[in-house]
Design a protein around this motif. Structure first.
Motif, PDB file in Angstrom:
ATOM      1  N   UNK A  48      -1.880   5.597   8.470  1.00  0.00           N
ATOM      2  CA  UNK A  48      -1.061   4.872   7.502  1.00  0.00           C
ATOM      3  C   UNK A  48      -1.759   3.663   6.902  1.00  0.00           C
ATOM      4  N   UNK A  49      -2.783   3.154   7.577  1.00  0.00           N
ATOM      5  CA  UNK A  49      -3.529   2.007   7.056  1.00  0.00           C
ATOM      6  C   UNK A  49      -4.300   2.364   5.788  1.00  0.00           C
ATOM      7  N   UNK A  50      -4.426   3.666   5.517  1.00  0.00           N
ATOM      8  CA  UNK A  50      -5.221   4.128   4.376  1.00  0.00           C
ATOM      9  C   UNK A  50      -4.348   4.653   3.236  1.00  0.00           C
ATOM     10  N   UNK A  51      -3.034   4.379   3.284  1.00  0.00           N
ATOM     11  CA  UNK A  51      -2.129   4.908   2.266  1.00  0.00           C
ATOM     12  C   UNK A  51      -2.511   4.490   0.847  1.00  0.00           C
ATOM     13  N   UNK A  52      -2.799   3.207   0.661  1.00  0.00           N
ATOM     14  CA  UNK A  52      -3.122   2.705  -0.676  1.00  0.00           C
ATOM     15  C   UNK A  52      -4.408   3.344  -1.189  1.00  0.00           C
ATOM     16  N   UNK A  53      -5.402   3.451  -0.315  1.00  0.00           N
ATOM     17  CA  UNK A  53      -6.657   4.079  -0.715  1.00  0.00           C
ATOM     18  C   UNK A  53      -6.463   5.549  -1.046  1.00  0.00           C
TER      19      UNK A  53
END
Length: 204
Positions: free
Chosen positions: A62-67
């Motif tokens: 989830x830490x990579x959602x924006x990317x």
């Protein structure tokens, strides 16, 4: 492209379920006498530490959602709207799943159900990125939908852990939770390296 996801979710779901089976085997000896109480405290501490570790390993993608959204060509404004919808779903979902847990009469069973659904939904996100509904990338709809089971899985686990700790006593919640923080940090570092080599899709 699903290398990271295979590690983060199906593996994580399996190991999380195994870890809770490990200490739930000892539930029969609950509060029978002092030696068994100590054994149960140890089982609860170890079992839930493992569960938090594997749980937050799976959540780390989830830490990579924006990317992920940026990689599919969404503008900054569109990413902001999608993340806002994602957060709104995360606010609405916990009371609903709390009601489901009450109806099922078991936080444990509800947590397992939610966490398995989470693994399936997050594993499918890259597939939705390749689909378009009405000219709009399906990922714009499915990422917020995925949070219907994502945020509440942590809420259910927290409630389950606190309930069990209150029953056996003398187990530090902070120590148990710290394993989730540790595995989240380590897994994010690993997935960052993986995404740099194999591309961002490998994280999911």
């Amino acid at each position: 492209f699903a290398v990271g996801q295979v590690f983060s979710h199906p593996f994580c779901v399996t190991m999380s379920l195994l870890s809770n089976v490990y200490f739930l085997r000892g539930r029969r000896i609950f509060l029978t006498n002092e030696p068994n109480l100590r054994a149960m405290q140890k089982r609860v501490r170890r079992g839930f530490s493992c569960m938090y570790g594997f749980h937050f390993t799976g959540m780390s993608a989830g830490a990579f959602n924006v990317l992920l959204l940026n990689s599919y060509g969404f503008s900054s404004a569109q990413v902001g709207l999608i993340i806002a919808a994602y957060s709104a779903v995360g606010i609405l979902a916990p009371p609903i799943w709390g009601y489901v847990a009450d109806r099922m009469g078991s936080m444990e069973k509800t947590y397992r159900l939610v966490f398995i659904l989470q693994g399936i939904l997050l594993f499918s996100l890259p597939f939705f990125g390749a689909m378009h509904w009405g000219g709009v990338c399906a990922l714009a709809f499915m990422l917020p939908v995925s949070n219907f089971v994502r945020t509440c899985s942590t809420n259910l686990l927290d409630a389950w852990v606190v309930k069990s700790i209150n029953q056996v006593g003398h187990v530090a919640f902070g120590v148990v939770l710290s394993w989730g923080s540790l595995t989240w940090t380590i897994t994010c570092l690993i997935l960052s390296a993986v995404s740099g080599v194999l591309g961002l899709s490998a994280v999911f």
